[in-house]
Design a protein around this motif. Structure first.
Motif, PDB file in Angstrom:
ATOM      1  N   SER A  11       0.834  -1.208   0.000  1.00 62.25           N
ATOM      2  CA  SER A  11       0.000   0.000   0.000  1.00 62.25           C
ATOM      3  C   SER A  11       0.865   1.252   0.000  1.00 62.25           C
ATOM      4  O   SER A  11       1.903   1.304   0.664  1.00 62.25           O
ATOM      5  CB  SER A  11      -0.887   0.047   1.244  1.00 62.25           C
ATOM      6  OG  SER A  11      -1.710  -1.078   1.295  1.00 62.25           O
ATOM      7  N   THR A  12       0.398   2.269  -0.729  1.00 67.67           N
ATOM      8  CA  THR A  12       1.129   3.535  -0.719  1.00 67.67           C
ATOM      9  C   THR A  12       0.306   4.622  -0.015  1.00 67.67           C
ATOM     10  O   THR A  12       0.624   5.801  -0.088  1.00 67.67           O
ATOM     11  CB  THR A  12       1.485   3.983  -2.151  1.00 67.67           C
ATOM     12  OG1 THR A  12       0.299   3.973  -2.941  1.00 67.67           O
ATOM     13  CG2 THR A  12       2.530   3.073  -2.768  1.00 67.67           C
ATOM     14  N   GLU A  13      -0.759   4.218   0.666  1.00 71.63           N
ATOM     15  CA  GLU A  13      -1.535   5.182   1.456  1.00 71.63           C
ATOM     16  C   GLU A  13      -2.141   4.458   2.651  1.00 71.63           C
ATOM     17  O   GLU A  13      -2.669   3.353   2.502  1.00 71.63           O
ATOM     18  CB  GLU A  13      -2.644   5.797   0.591  1.00 71.63           C
ATOM     19  CG  GLU A  13      -3.380   6.904   1.307  1.00 71.63           C
ATOM     20  CD  GLU A  13      -4.285   7.728   0.372  1.00 71.63           C
ATOM     21  OE1 GLU A  13      -4.063   7.698  -0.859  1.00 71.63           O
ATOM     22  OE2 GLU A  13      -5.195   8.381   0.893  1.00 71.63           O
ATOM     23  N   CYS A  14      -2.040   5.059   3.841  1.00 70.99           N
ATOM     24  CA  CYS A  14      -2.694   4.497   5.029  1.00 70.99           C
ATOM     25  C   CYS A  14      -2.723   5.553   6.128  1.00 70.99           C
ATOM     26  O   CYS A  14      -2.141   6.631   5.980  1.00 70.99           O
ATOM     27  CB  CYS A  14      -1.995   3.224   5.512  1.00 70.99           C
ATOM     28  SG  CYS A  14      -0.559   3.493   6.551  1.00 70.99           S
ATOM     29  N   GLY A  50       7.427  11.070   0.226  1.00 67.78           N
ATOM     30  CA  GLY A  50       5.975  11.203   0.137  1.00 67.78           C
ATOM     31  C   GLY A  50       5.499  12.281   1.082  1.00 67.78           C
ATOM     32  O   GLY A  50       6.196  13.293   1.267  1.00 67.78           O
ATOM     33  N   THR A  51       4.331  12.061   1.684  1.00 66.96           N
ATOM     34  CA  THR A  51       3.779  13.068   2.592  1.00 66.96           C
ATOM     35  C   THR A  51       3.163  12.415   3.825  1.00 66.96           C
ATOM     36  O   THR A  51       2.732  11.260   3.788  1.00 66.96           O
ATOM     37  CB  THR A  51       2.674  13.908   1.907  1.00 66.96           C
ATOM     38  OG1 THR A  51       1.652  13.018   1.426  1.00 66.96           O
ATOM     39  CG2 THR A  51       3.217  14.733   0.758  1.00 66.96           C
ATOM     40  N   ASN A  54       0.034  15.902   4.041  1.00 67.71           N
ATOM     41  CA  ASN A  54       0.475  16.935   3.092  1.00 67.71           C
ATOM     42  C   ASN A  54       1.776  17.632   3.477  1.00 67.71           C
ATOM     43  O   ASN A  54       2.177  18.599   2.837  1.00 67.71           O
ATOM     44  CB  ASN A  54      -0.619  17.986   2.844  1.00 67.71           C
ATOM     45  CG  ASN A  54      -1.837  17.362   2.181  1.00 67.71           C
ATOM     46  OD1 ASN A  54      -1.692  16.469   1.339  1.00 67.71           O
ATOM     47  ND2 ASN A  54      -3.022  17.790   2.578  1.00 67.71           N
ATOM     48  N   VAL A  80      -2.430  10.939   7.796  1.00 67.03           N
ATOM     49  CA  VAL A  80      -2.530  10.133   6.574  1.00 67.03           C
ATOM     50  C   VAL A  80      -1.151  10.078   5.927  1.00 67.03           C
ATOM     51  O   VAL A  80      -0.529  11.121   5.690  1.00 67.03           O
ATOM     52  CB  VAL A  80      -3.555  10.742   5.589  1.00 67.03           C
ATOM     53  CG1 VAL A  80      -3.561   9.965   4.269  1.00 67.03           C
ATOM     54  CG2 VAL A  80      -4.948  10.752   6.215  1.00 67.03           C
ATOM     55  N   LYS A  82       1.201   9.094   2.727  1.00 68.56           N
ATOM     56  CA  LYS A  82       1.153   8.810   1.286  1.00 68.56           C
ATOM     57  C   LYS A  82       2.575   8.673   0.779  1.00 68.56           C
ATOM     58  O   LYS A  82       3.379   9.602   0.912  1.00 68.56           O
ATOM     59  CB  LYS A  82       0.448   9.941   0.528  1.00 68.56           C
ATOM     60  CG  LYS A  82      -1.055   9.964   0.733  1.00 68.56           C
ATOM     61  CD  LYS A  82      -1.717  11.031  -0.128  1.00 68.56           C
ATOM     62  CE  LYS A  82      -3.200  11.124   0.211  1.00 68.56           C
ATOM     63  NZ  LYS A  82      -3.848  12.274  -0.410  1.00 68.56           N
ATOM     64  N   ASN A  84       5.153   8.309  -2.378  1.00 62.79           N
ATOM     65  CA  ASN A  84       5.242   8.619  -3.808  1.00 62.79           C
ATOM     66  C   ASN A  84       5.351   7.291  -4.564  1.00 62.79           C
ATOM     67  O   ASN A  84       6.402   6.640  -4.564  1.00 62.79           O
ATOM     68  CB  ASN A  84       6.466   9.509  -4.055  1.00 62.79           C
ATOM     69  CG  ASN A  84       6.641   9.869  -5.518  1.00 62.79           C
ATOM     70  OD1 ASN A  84       6.452   9.038  -6.398  1.00 62.79           O
ATOM     71  ND2 ASN A  84       7.025  11.112  -5.771  1.00 62.79           N
ATOM     72  N   SER A  85       4.239   6.881  -5.195  1.00 65.48           N
ATOM     73  CA  SER A  85       4.182   5.526  -5.761  1.00 65.48           C
ATOM     74  C   SER A  85       5.053   5.381  -7.004  1.00 65.48           C
ATOM     75  O   SER A  85       5.557   4.296  -7.286  1.00 65.48           O
ATOM     76  CB  SER A  85       2.737   5.136  -6.069  1.00 65.48           C
ATOM     77  OG  SER A  85       2.132   6.116  -6.849  1.00 65.48           O
TER      78      SER A  85
END
Ligand SMILES: [Zn+2]
Length: 210
Positions: A11-14, A50-51, A54, A80, A82, A84-85
């Motif tokens: 996963s690239t977001e959680c 990534g972030t 944000n 959150v 994220k 960078n995929s």
């Protein structure tokens, strides 16, 4: 203690909880989380970027005590994450290619000792399996053997024994590794062996993805 989700989860977001956020003294903040999908730099592979909410994550490092996410602003509470995929995929392809280059070196009587899988400078360094009989390796032959393997649609196989994760694809030999890897071997694409340099009994195989 941070749960290292990236070891078994692409996963690239959680979401996660911030455990600490401390200034590093050079304008950044070192953030620890209860769990992370960010792969820290290590094993020759660059860290994810990534972030977090944000806020930019510029680098992730694994110290003996913790995984530190270096951010350019403070973060707190539930956040959150994220990754960078695009960068993750490139790093995974380069690193996975390093595994196959190591495997081909093995088949040619060499043994991979270390690697650098950074874009633009990727290479694997080998020592001879038998120092008394150093066999020179031909670039074209090496590249052909690597590409013969990486064009296979072998599925990634992750296993864990006593806290050590091993990685392979299909029935290829497995290696212990904490990096990120492509799910299917042919996601690597074609590998270009740029140069094989022999120095002090070691060979350095430089490569790129085409
Ligand atoms: Zn690996």
């Amino acid at each position: 203690m941070t749960e290292l989700l990236y070891l078994f989860d692409d996963s690239t977001e959680c979401t996660a909880s911030v455990l600490s956020c401390l200034p590093t003294g050079d304008g950044l903040y070192a953030v620890t989380l209860d769990r992370t999908i960010f792969h820290p730099q290590g094993g020759g592979q660059p860290s994810d970027i990534g972030t977090i909410n944000n806020v930019s994550v510029v680098k992730v490092v694994h110290t003996p005590e913790a995984v530190l996410h270096l951010t350019d602003h403070e973060v707190a509470g539930e956040v959150v994450l994220k990754v960078n995929s695009e960068k993750r995929f490139l790093h995974s392809r380069l690193h996975s290619a390093g595994h196959i280059i190591g495997l081909v070196g093995d088949q040619l009587s060499w043994h991979a000792t270390r690697g650098n899988h950074f874009p633009g400078e990727a290479r694997v360094i080998f020592e001879p399996q038998d120092p008394a009989s150093v066999k020179l390796v031909d670039c074209v032959q090496f590249q052909a053997q690597v590409n013969q393997i990486v064009t296979q649609a072998f599925a990634r196989v992750l296993t864990e024994n006593n806290g050590i994760r091993t990685v392979t694809w299909g029935n290829l030999p497995a290696y212990p590794c904490g990096g990120t890897h492509v799910k299917t071997l042919n996601e690597i694409g074609q590998v270009e062996i740029k140069k094989i340099k022999l120095k002090k009994g070691q060979i350095t195989v430089s490569y790129a993805l085409t």
